[in-house]
Design a protein around this motif. Structure first.
Motif, short mmCIF file in Angstrom:
data_model
loop_
_atom_site.label_atom_id
_atom_site.label_comp_id
_atom_site.label_asym_id
_atom_site.label_seq_id
_atom_site.Cartn_x
_atom_site.Cartn_y
_atom_site.Cartn_z
N ARG A 40 53.41 58.08 70.87
CA ARG A 40 54.46 57.51 69.83
C ARG A 40 54.13 56.51 68.91
O ARG A 40 54.38 56.65 67.31
CB ARG A 40 55.54 56.31 71.30
CG ARG A 40 56.28 56.13 70.66
CD ARG A 40 57.21 55.32 71.65
NE ARG A 40 58.10 56.26 72.42
CZ ARG A 40 58.77 56.51 73.37
NH1 ARG A 40 58.76 54.37 74.16
NH2 ARG A 40 59.39 56.75 73.71
N CYS A 41 53.02 55.74 68.65
CA CYS A 41 53.01 55.53 67.79
C CYS A 41 52.36 56.09 66.67
O CYS A 41 52.89 55.79 65.08
CB CYS A 41 51.59 54.39 68.39
SG CYS A 41 50.85 53.10 66.55
N ARG A 139 60.62 40.95 72.57
CA ARG A 139 61.17 41.95 71.83
C ARG A 139 61.73 42.08 70.21
O ARG A 139 61.82 42.42 69.51
CB ARG A 139 62.41 42.46 72.63
CG ARG A 139 62.58 43.38 72.80
CD ARG A 139 64.22 43.42 74.75
NE ARG A 139 63.13 43.30 76.24
CZ ARG A 139 62.72 43.69 77.15
NH1 ARG A 139 62.09 41.79 76.60
NH2 ARG A 139 62.15 44.22 78.23
N ARG A 140 61.08 40.57 70.01
CA ARG A 140 61.05 39.67 68.61
C ARG A 140 59.58 40.20 67.96
O ARG A 140 59.65 39.69 66.47
CB ARG A 140 61.20 38.78 68.25
CG ARG A 140 62.85 38.47 69.15
CD ARG A 140 63.02 36.50 69.11
NE ARG A 140 61.76 36.08 69.88
CZ ARG A 140 61.08 34.65 69.50
NH1 ARG A 140 61.96 34.05 68.39
NH2 ARG A 140 60.31 34.70 69.95
N GLY A 141 58.66 41.19 68.74
CA GLY A 141 57.30 41.16 68.12
C GLY A 141 56.59 39.94 68.40
O GLY A 141 55.18 39.85 67.83
N GLY A 142 57.28 39.19 69.22
CA GLY A 142 56.41 37.81 69.85
C GLY A 142 55.17 38.18 70.64
O GLY A 142 54.88 39.40 71.09
N ALA A 168 51.95 48.39 74.29
CA ALA A 168 51.91 47.61 75.74
C ALA A 168 52.10 48.66 76.46
O ALA A 168 52.80 49.44 76.30
CB ALA A 168 52.57 46.24 74.83
N PHE A 169 52.20 48.09 77.72
CA PHE A 169 52.97 48.38 78.90
C PHE A 169 54.19 47.95 78.53
O PHE A 169 54.24 46.84 78.41
CB PHE A 169 52.20 48.60 79.75
CG PHE A 169 50.45 49.81 79.69
CD1 PHE A 169 51.02 50.90 79.91
CD2 PHE A 169 49.87 48.78 80.30
CE1 PHE A 169 49.95 51.74 79.71
CE2 PHE A 169 48.65 49.34 80.38
CZ PHE A 169 48.60 51.11 79.92
N LYS A 193 58.64 52.95 77.06
CA LYS A 193 60.24 52.98 76.74
C LYS A 193 60.75 52.69 76.25
O LYS A 193 61.95 53.64 75.41
CB LYS A 193 60.19 51.49 77.95
CG LYS A 193 59.93 52.60 79.24
CD LYS A 193 60.83 51.83 80.44
CE LYS A 193 60.49 51.87 81.83
NZ LYS A 193 61.36 51.00 82.83
N ALA A 194 59.54 52.53 74.63
CA ALA A 194 60.41 51.89 73.38
C ALA A 194 59.41 51.50 71.82
O ALA A 194 58.34 51.18 72.59
CB ALA A 194 61.37 50.54 73.49
N VAL A 195 60.82 51.55 71.35
CA VAL A 195 59.25 50.90 69.82
C VAL A 195 60.69 49.53 69.83
O VAL A 195 62.22 50.42 69.55
CB VAL A 195 59.58 51.76 68.82
CG1 VAL A 195 59.32 51.27 67.50
CG2 VAL A 195 58.89 52.81 69.26
N TYR A 196 60.34 48.23 69.65
CA TYR A 196 60.95 46.72 69.65
C TYR A 196 60.70 46.94 68.05
O TYR A 196 59.09 46.90 67.62
CB TYR A 196 60.56 46.21 70.37
CG TYR A 196 61.13 46.40 71.80
CD1 TYR A 196 62.20 46.64 72.43
CD2 TYR A 196 59.92 46.96 72.32
CE1 TYR A 196 62.21 47.17 73.97
CE2 TYR A 196 60.23 47.29 74.49
CZ TYR A 196 60.97 47.23 74.89
OH TYR A 196 61.54 47.64 75.78
N ASP A 197 62.22 46.77 67.47
CA ASP A 197 61.54 46.21 65.94
C ASP A 197 61.50 44.89 66.34
O ASP A 197 62.17 44.15 65.99
CB ASP A 197 63.03 46.94 64.89
CG ASP A 197 62.84 48.57 64.77
OD1 ASP A 197 61.63 48.48 64.18
OD2 ASP A 197 64.28 47.78 64.95
N GLY A 198 60.33 44.09 65.24
CA GLY A 198 59.50 42.84 65.73
C GLY A 198 60.30 41.27 64.03
O GLY A 198 60.94 42.85 63.04
#
Length: 202
Positions: A40-41, A139-142, A168-169, A193-198
């Protein structure tokens, strides 16, 4: 957003680290999930557009990247791997897997005899994408690592336009990682499961 008092933040981070380690150690199918996450990356524009990529090599129960190093090396990009010297991360231009050996703490690292080769040394400002490991994320990229600050020191010197993409898992994701003013947010966190936008470094 106001930063938490340092003492409260440190205690909370330690709790999160312990929980994240337990979650990660218990995670099943790490190899399969890791391949999904790395794929995915590598499909993302941030990876596709980068000429020089910093790829961490997994240790213990981190998302496994070593299984995909061969693909990365064959993809026409300049692949850089980090190794630790006296509390600092040094950067090495990896051209094939034979240049790696098991080092201290059973970590796969560049062979000692290659580290002094001038052509193998890389400055962090040359890097177009940094793939970042970590213990726990939100989910904020912290992000929180092991608390030793190796990546924090490195990221201070990265170009402002270099995306920071964490792997990350999903079990390493938390509602909120306590962040101090000097802490760095990731641009993206990639899980199975997802790509979170930080928030990134803006």
């Amino acid at each position: 957003m106001t930063a938490e008092p340092v003492a409260d933040s440190s205690a909370r981070k330690q709790q999160i680290r312990e929980q994240a380690h337990a979650n990660r150690n218990a995670q099943e199918n790490k190899d399969d999930l890791s391949r999904q996450i790395v794929a995915r990356c590598m499909a993302m524009p941030e990876y596709q557009n980068a000429k020089t990529v910093l790829f961490y090599i997994d240790v213990r129960s981190e998302v496994r990247t070593r299984n995909d190093l061969t693909n990365a090396l064959a993809g026409g990009k300049k692949i850089i791997v980090p190794y630790c010297v006296e509390g600092e991360l040094e950067l090495f231009h990896l051209e094939n897997n034979d240049e790696l050996a098991i080092g201290m703490y059973k970590i796969l690292e560049p062979k000692d005899e290659l580290r002094s080769v001038a052509a193998k040394k890389v400055d962090v400002k040359e890097i177009d994408l940094i793939i970042v490991p970590g213990v726990a994320f939100d989910r904020r990229g912290g992000r929180t690592g092991h608390g030793k600050g190796y990546y924090d020191k490195l990221l201070e010197h990265a170009r402002p336009d270099t995306p920071l993409v964490a792997l990350a898992f999903e079990c390493q994701m938390f509602d909120e990682i306590p962040m101090q003013d000097h802490d760095v947010y990731m641009d993206k966190v990639v899980t199975e499961k997802a790509v979170y936008d930080g928030l990134g470094r803006r």
